[in-house]
Scaffold this motif. Structure first.
Motif, PDB file in Angstrom:
ATOM      1  N   UNK A 118      21.522  27.017   5.073  1.00 25.31           N
ATOM      2  CA  UNK A 118      21.600  25.403   4.835  1.00 25.31           C
ATOM      3  C   UNK A 118      20.396  25.387   4.138  1.00 25.31           C
ATOM      4  N   UNK A 119      19.796  23.735   3.497  1.00 21.43           N
ATOM      5  CA  UNK A 119      19.058  24.059   2.659  1.00 21.43           C
ATOM      6  C   UNK A 119      17.282  23.780   3.447  1.00 21.43           C
ATOM      7  N   UNK A 120      17.301  23.384   4.450  1.00 16.93           N
ATOM      8  CA  UNK A 120      15.985  23.915   5.349  1.00 16.93           C
ATOM      9  C   UNK A 120      15.898  25.122   5.518  1.00 16.93           C
ATOM     10  N   UNK A 121      17.077  26.270   5.888  1.00 12.92           N
ATOM     11  CA  UNK A 121      16.983  27.590   6.856  1.00 12.92           C
ATOM     12  C   UNK A 121      17.044  28.343   4.683  1.00 12.92           C
ATOM     13  N   UNK A 122      16.714  27.741   3.896  1.00 13.65           N
ATOM     14  CA  UNK A 122      16.408  28.541   2.730  1.00 13.65           C
ATOM     15  C   UNK A 122      16.266  27.505   1.310  1.00 13.65           C
ATOM     16  N   UNK A 141      26.579  28.041  -9.632  1.00  9.78           N
ATOM     17  CA  UNK A 141      26.619  27.171  -8.418  1.00  9.78           C
ATOM     18  C   UNK A 141      27.022  28.114  -7.703  1.00  9.78           C
ATOM     19  N   UNK A 142      28.399  28.876  -7.369  1.00  2.85           N
ATOM     20  CA  UNK A 142      28.388  29.176  -6.327  1.00  2.85           C
ATOM     21  C   UNK A 142      27.987  29.861  -5.923  1.00  2.85           C
ATOM     22  N   UNK A 143      26.775  30.706  -5.887  1.00  9.85           N
ATOM     23  CA  UNK A 143      26.297  31.566  -5.797  1.00  9.85           C
ATOM     24  C   UNK A 143      24.868  30.810  -4.197  1.00  9.85           C
ATOM     25  N   UNK A 144      24.502  29.816  -5.533  1.00 13.34           N
ATOM     26  CA  UNK A 144      23.461  28.507  -4.670  1.00 13.34           C
ATOM     27  C   UNK A 144      24.371  27.807  -3.273  1.00 13.34           C
ATOM     28  N   UNK A 145      25.879  27.531  -3.347  1.00 17.07           N
ATOM     29  CA  UNK A 145      26.650  27.253  -2.432  1.00 17.07           C
ATOM     30  C   UNK A 145      26.787  28.859  -1.251  1.00 17.07           C
ATOM     31  N   UNK A 146      27.029  29.591  -2.120  1.00 16.00           N
ATOM     32  CA  UNK A 146      27.056  30.574  -0.974  1.00 16.00           C
ATOM     33  C   UNK A 146      25.884  30.664   0.126  1.00 16.00           C
ATOM     34  N   UNK A 147      24.866  30.516  -0.406  1.00 17.97           N
ATOM     35  CA  UNK A 147      23.700  30.645   0.444  1.00 17.97           C
ATOM     36  C   UNK A 147      22.927  29.409   1.474  1.00 17.97           C
ATOM     37  N   UNK A 148      23.825  28.439   0.502  1.00 16.17           N
ATOM     38  CA  UNK A 148      23.201  26.961   1.135  1.00 16.17           C
ATOM     39  C   UNK A 148      24.618  27.109   2.610  1.00 16.17           C
ATOM     40  N   UNK A 183      33.195  22.560   1.379  1.00 15.67           N
ATOM     41  CA  UNK A 183      34.518  22.532  -0.140  1.00 15.67           C
ATOM     42  C   UNK A 183      32.732  21.479  -1.023  1.00 15.67           C
ATOM     43  N   UNK A 184      32.735  19.486  -0.180  1.00 14.45           N
ATOM     44  CA  UNK A 184      32.075  19.097  -0.158  1.00 14.45           C
ATOM     45  C   UNK A 184      30.837  19.594  -1.143  1.00 14.45           C
ATOM     46  N   UNK A 185      30.402  20.838   0.047  1.00 13.04           N
ATOM     47  CA  UNK A 185      29.219  21.724  -0.281  1.00 13.04           C
ATOM     48  C   UNK A 185      29.199  21.988  -1.982  1.00 13.04           C
ATOM     49  N   UNK A 186      30.113  23.141  -1.964  1.00 10.58           N
ATOM     50  CA  UNK A 186      30.726  23.331  -3.406  1.00 10.58           C
ATOM     51  C   UNK A 186      30.910  22.342  -4.712  1.00 10.58           C
ATOM     52  N   UNK A 187      31.683  21.337  -3.944  1.00 14.71           N
ATOM     53  CA  UNK A 187      31.936  20.607  -5.575  1.00 14.71           C
ATOM     54  C   UNK A 187      29.793  20.002  -5.581  1.00 14.71           C
ATOM     55  N   UNK A 188      29.321  19.903  -4.641  1.00 12.67           N
ATOM     56  CA  UNK A 188      27.665  19.371  -5.037  1.00 12.67           C
ATOM     57  C   UNK A 188      27.205  20.783  -6.192  1.00 12.67           C
ATOM     58  N   UNK A 189      27.362  21.597  -5.483  1.00 12.93           N
ATOM     59  CA  UNK A 189      26.337  22.870  -6.650  1.00 12.93           C
ATOM     60  C   UNK A 189      26.605  23.443  -7.615  1.00 12.93           C
ATOM     61  N   UNK A 190      28.257  23.047  -7.371  1.00 13.35           N
ATOM     62  CA  UNK A 190      28.429  23.205  -8.859  1.00 13.35           C
ATOM     63  C   UNK A 190      28.393  22.181  -9.979  1.00 13.35           C
TER      64      UNK A 190
END
Lengths: 169, 169
Positions: free
Chosen positions: A84-88, A73-80, A20-27
Motif C-alpha cells: 500500500x501507499x502508506x506502508x511503502x 511502473x511494474x516494479x512500483x505497482x508490485x511494491x504498492x 488492475x487499476x493500480x497497475x494502470x496507474x503506475x504504468x
C-alpha cells in the motif's frame, strides 16, 4: 468451507479490479514521465554535436525508454500492491523523485540545451534510482530486480551525457 | 489442512517459474518482430515523400510500437498460460502469422521501398489481427481486449500506407 473460500478470495485478491487499476496507474505515471520528456526532441542542434563513441542511433531511445518505463511502473505497482501507499511511503516517494529527475533531464539537455546541467541532473537521477532499487528490494525482491536494466541504461546514458558535455564544451 | 494447501498451490501455480519463463518467451518473441523490423528505418527517401495528413513525427513510432508489442506478447502469454500450446494452437498459430506479416511490413515499405506491396501486406495483417483477436477472446477475454489498441493502430497505419502510396505513386 468458509476457510477455503477465505483463502480463495485472498489469492484472487491479489489480482482484483483495484489491483488492475493500480497497475494502470503506475504504468501510466511512469509513461507520463516519458511523454513529458518527449516534448523535448533532439533536433538539428543535437545532430551537429560531436558524437561520443558508442552513441546509438536516435531511433533506439524510444523503444528502450518505453520498455524501461514499463519495467519501472511494474516494479512500483508490485511494491504498492504488497504494502500500500502508506506502508511503502519511502520507496514510493523515492520512486516519484526519480521520475521527476528523469523527465527533467530531457528538458535540461534538449530543451534548454545545457549538457552540464543535464549531467548534474542525471548524476542525481542515478543516485536516486540506486536508492529506490535498494528500498524496493527490501519491500519486494522482484521489484528491485526490475529496476536493474534501468540503472544500467542510466549509467550508460550518464557516460554519453558526460562525453557530449566534454566534446562540445 | 491438505485441502487448504492444495488450493494455495493451485492459486500460486498460475505464477510459477514456468509461467514467468512463458511471459519472457512471448514478450521476447513479440519484441523480436519489432527488432527485426527496426533494421529497416525511414531515411532520406521517406523524408522526401509527400506526407499524408495526420502523419505523426517519426519518433512517435518507436514508443507506440514497443507498447503494442508488449500488449500483444502479454495477450499471447495469457492464452498460452490458460490453455497451453496444444490447447490453443489455432489462436497462437494466427498470432505467429500476424507477427511475421508485421515484421515483413517494415522490409516492404522501408527495405525495398514498395508502398503498394506494403499495403497488400498491411491489409493481410489487419485481417489476421482481427482473426487473432476474435480467437483470443474465446480463449481468454482479457487477451482479446489487449489486442484492441493494436488493431486500432494498424487501421491508422493502413490509412497512412495507402495515402503514401497514392500521393507518391
Amino acid at each position: 468451507m468458509w476457510i477455503i473460500e477465505e483463502i480463495s478470495v485472498l489469492k484472487l485478491g491479489s489480482f482484483d479490479s483495484i489491483s488492475w487499476l493500480g497497475l494502470v496507474f503506475w504504468l501510466g505515471l511512469s509513461l507520463a514521465a516519458g511523454w513529458i520528456g518527449s516534448h523535448f526532441q533532439p533536433g538539428e542542434w543535437y545532430k551537429h554535436l560531436v558524437q561520443p563513441a558508442l552513441t546509438p542511433p536516435s531511433w533506439v531511445f524510444g523503444p528502450v525508454w518505453t520498455i524501461l518505463y514499463i519495467l519501472m511502473g511494474t516494479a512500483a505497482w508490485l511494491v504498492w500492491q504488497r504494502h500500500g501507499l502508506s506502508g511503502a511511503i519511502l520507496p514510493l516517494g523515492l520512486f516519484i523523485i526519480q521520475l521527476i529527475l528523469n523527465a527533467l533531464w530531457s528538458y535540461l539537455f534538449f530543451g534548454i540545451r545545457d549538457p552540464g546541467l543535464a549531467f548534474l541532473d542525471i548524476a542525481a537521477l542515478w543516485l536516486t534510482i540506486m536508492a529506490t532499487l535498494i528500498a524496493f528490494r527490501q519491500y519486494h525482491p522482484l521489484a528491485g530486480q526490475l529496476l536493474l536494466p534501468y540503472l544500467i541504461w542510466v549509467t550508460f546514458a550518464a557516460y554519453l551525457n558526460l562525453q557530449f558535455w566534454r566534446l562540445n564544451g
